[in-house]
Design a protein around this motif. Structure first.
Motif, PDB file in Angstrom:
ATOM      1  N   ALA A   1      37.485   4.821  -5.775  1.00 17.29           N
ATOM      2  CA  ALA A   1      36.879   5.868  -4.953  1.00 17.29           C
ATOM      3  C   ALA A   1      37.962   6.584  -4.154  1.00 17.29           C
ATOM      4  O   ALA A   1      39.049   6.060  -3.930  1.00 17.29           O
ATOM      5  CB  ALA A   1      35.846   5.271  -4.009  1.00 17.29           C
ATOM      6  N   ILE A   2      37.624   7.791  -3.718  1.00 18.46           N
ATOM      7  CA  ILE A   2      38.473   8.570  -2.825  1.00 18.46           C
ATOM      8  C   ILE A   2      37.668   8.767  -1.546  1.00 18.46           C
ATOM      9  O   ILE A   2      36.561   9.307  -1.586  1.00 18.46           O
ATOM     10  CB  ILE A   2      38.826   9.945  -3.432  1.00 18.46           C
ATOM     11  N   ILE A   3      38.211   8.322  -0.431  1.00 20.77           N
ATOM     12  CA  ILE A   3      37.521   8.479   0.855  1.00 20.77           C
ATOM     13  C   ILE A   3      38.168   9.648   1.589  1.00 20.77           C
ATOM     14  O   ILE A   3      39.383   9.690   1.775  1.00 20.77           O
ATOM     15  CB  ILE A   3      37.594   7.201   1.693  1.00 20.77           C
ATOM     16  N   SER A   4      37.325  10.590   2.003  1.00 18.99           N
ATOM     17  CA  SER A   4      37.831  11.802   2.637  1.00 18.99           C
ATOM     18  C   SER A   4      37.104  12.068   3.952  1.00 18.99           C
ATOM     19  O   SER A   4      35.951  12.487   3.954  1.00 18.99           O
ATOM     20  CB  SER A   4      37.624  12.996   1.698  1.00 18.99           C
TER      21      SER A   4
ATOM     22  N   LEU B   1      47.090  10.904  -7.095  1.00 15.13           N
ATOM     23  CA  LEU B   1      47.374   9.546  -6.651  1.00 15.13           C
ATOM     24  C   LEU B   1      46.216   8.607  -7.000  1.00 15.13           C
ATOM     25  O   LEU B   1      46.438   7.496  -7.491  1.00 15.13           O
ATOM     26  CB  LEU B   1      47.641   9.518  -5.145  1.00 15.13           C
ATOM     27  N   ALA B   2      44.991   9.055  -6.770  1.00 19.18           N
ATOM     28  CA  ALA B   2      43.823   8.234  -7.104  1.00 19.18           C
ATOM     29  C   ALA B   2      43.766   7.950  -8.591  1.00 19.18           C
ATOM     30  O   ALA B   2      43.440   6.830  -9.016  1.00 19.18           O
ATOM     31  CB  ALA B   2      42.546   8.931  -6.637  1.00 19.18           C
ATOM     32  N   ARG B   3      44.092   8.946  -9.393  1.00 16.02           N
ATOM     33  CA  ARG B   3      44.081   8.770 -10.845  1.00 16.02           C
ATOM     34  C   ARG B   3      45.154   7.781 -11.284  1.00 16.02           C
ATOM     35  O   ARG B   3      44.893   6.855 -12.051  1.00 16.02           O
ATOM     36  CB  ARG B   3      44.288  10.119 -11.534  1.00 16.02           C
ATOM     37  N   GLU B   4      46.371   7.960 -10.785  1.00 17.22           N
ATOM     38  CA  GLU B   4      47.481   7.084 -11.171  1.00 17.22           C
ATOM     39  C   GLU B   4      47.281   5.654 -10.685  1.00 17.22           C
ATOM     40  O   GLU B   4      47.654   4.702 -11.371  1.00 17.22           O
ATOM     41  CB  GLU B   4      48.799   7.637 -10.643  1.00 17.22           C
ATOM     42  N   ALA B   5      46.676   5.501  -9.500  1.00 16.30           N
ATOM     43  CA  ALA B   5      46.451   4.171  -8.940  1.00 16.30           C
ATOM     44  C   ALA B   5      45.195   3.516  -9.511  1.00 16.30           C
ATOM     45  O   ALA B   5      44.899   2.372  -9.191  1.00 16.30           O
ATOM     46  CB  ALA B   5      46.335   4.266  -7.417  1.00 16.30           C
TER      47      ALA B   5
ATOM     48  N   ARG C   1      37.324  17.348 -10.249  1.00 16.34           N
ATOM     49  CA  ARG C   1      36.369  16.510 -10.989  1.00 16.34           C
ATOM     50  C   ARG C   1      36.946  15.146 -11.343  1.00 16.34           C
ATOM     51  O   ARG C   1      36.991  14.751 -12.510  1.00 16.34           O
ATOM     52  CB  ARG C   1      35.879  17.228 -12.220  1.00 16.34           C
ATOM     53  N   PRO C   2      37.355  14.408 -10.309  1.00 18.27           N
ATOM     54  CA  PRO C   2      37.922  13.081 -10.579  1.00 18.27           C
ATOM     55  C   PRO C   2      36.843  12.128 -11.102  1.00 18.27           C
ATOM     56  O   PRO C   2      35.653  12.306 -10.825  1.00 18.27           O
ATOM     57  CB  PRO C   2      38.431  12.620  -9.208  1.00 18.27           C
TER      58      PRO C   2
ATOM     59  N   ILE D   1      47.623  18.996  -0.645  1.00 15.51           N
ATOM     60  CA  ILE D   1      47.185  17.665  -0.226  1.00 15.51           C
ATOM     61  C   ILE D   1      46.059  17.155  -1.113  1.00 15.51           C
ATOM     62  O   ILE D   1      46.079  16.010  -1.566  1.00 15.51           O
ATOM     63  CB  ILE D   1      46.751  17.670   1.255  1.00 15.51           C
ATOM     64  N   THR D   2      45.081  17.998  -1.404  1.00 18.67           N
ATOM     65  CA  THR D   2      43.955  17.544  -2.219  1.00 18.67           C
ATOM     66  C   THR D   2      44.363  17.318  -3.676  1.00 18.67           C
ATOM     67  O   THR D   2      43.864  16.401  -4.323  1.00 18.67           O
ATOM     68  CB  THR D   2      42.769  18.514  -2.131  1.00 18.67           C
ATOM     69  N   THR D   3      45.279  18.125  -4.175  1.00 16.47           N
ATOM     70  CA  THR D   3      45.770  17.902  -5.534  1.00 16.47           C
ATOM     71  C   THR D   3      46.520  16.575  -5.613  1.00 16.47           C
ATOM     72  O   THR D   3      46.318  15.786  -6.544  1.00 16.47           O
ATOM     73  CB  THR D   3      46.689  19.057  -5.984  1.00 16.47           C
ATOM     74  N   LEU D   4      47.368  16.308  -4.642  1.00 16.61           N
ATOM     75  CA  LEU D   4      48.095  15.040  -4.624  1.00 16.61           C
ATOM     76  C   LEU D   4      47.158  13.854  -4.426  1.00 16.61           C
ATOM     77  O   LEU D   4      47.377  12.783  -4.998  1.00 16.61           O
ATOM     78  CB  LEU D   4      49.171  15.067  -3.535  1.00 16.61           C
ATOM     79  N   THR D   5      46.114  14.043  -3.635  1.00 15.41           N
ATOM     80  CA  THR D   5      45.113  12.989  -3.446  1.00 15.41           C
ATOM     81  C   THR D   5      44.467  12.637  -4.774  1.00 15.41           C
ATOM     82  O   THR D   5      44.341  11.461  -5.138  1.00 15.41           O
ATOM     83  CB  THR D   5      44.038  13.431  -2.436  1.00 15.41           C
ATOM     84  N   TYR D   6      44.059  13.663  -5.508  1.00 15.35           N
ATOM     85  CA  TYR D   6      43.456  13.455  -6.831  1.00 15.35           C
ATOM     86  C   TYR D   6      44.429  12.745  -7.774  1.00 15.35           C
ATOM     87  O   TYR D   6      44.082  11.765  -8.435  1.00 15.35           O
ATOM     88  CB  TYR D   6      43.025  14.798  -7.415  1.00 15.35           C
TER      89      TYR D   6
END
Length: 87
Positions: free
Chosen positions: A46-49, A38-42, A64-65, A31-36
């Motif tokens: 910011a990433i809200i967690s 997705l945030a990079r591709e989009a 290290r996004p 989940i955290t890898t996909l979150t990273y």
């Protein structure tokens, strides 16, 4: 390789592609890898967690996004600990 793929496709059930078993210990990693990713591709800013213990935010930080990670918690001690996390 072609033979293996054809045999695998012949043995799929109707929802076979969706029935992927992820080892329980590795679910947060996925989940955290996909979150990273997705945030990079989009190109998110910011990433809200939301987090209870801070673990999810720490696992996102390990990638290290370039985006800011905003960890939201109801526990002040967790917020204080996360203030020191960089990646």
């Amino acid at each position: 390789m072609d033979t293996i793929l054809r045999e695998a496709e012949n043995n799929l059930t109707v929802d076979g592609w969706r029935d992927v078993r992820v080892p329980k210990a590795a679910l947060t990693d996925h989940i955290t890898t996909l979150t990273y990713e997705l945030a990079r591709e989009a190109k998110a800013e910011a990433i809200i967690s939301p987090t209870i213990s801070g673990r999810t935010a720490r696992q996102i930080a390990r990638h290290r996004p370039s985006q800011a990670i905003i960890a939201v918690s109801a526990h002040e001690d967790v917020i204080s600990q996360l203030a020191m996390v960089w990646g």
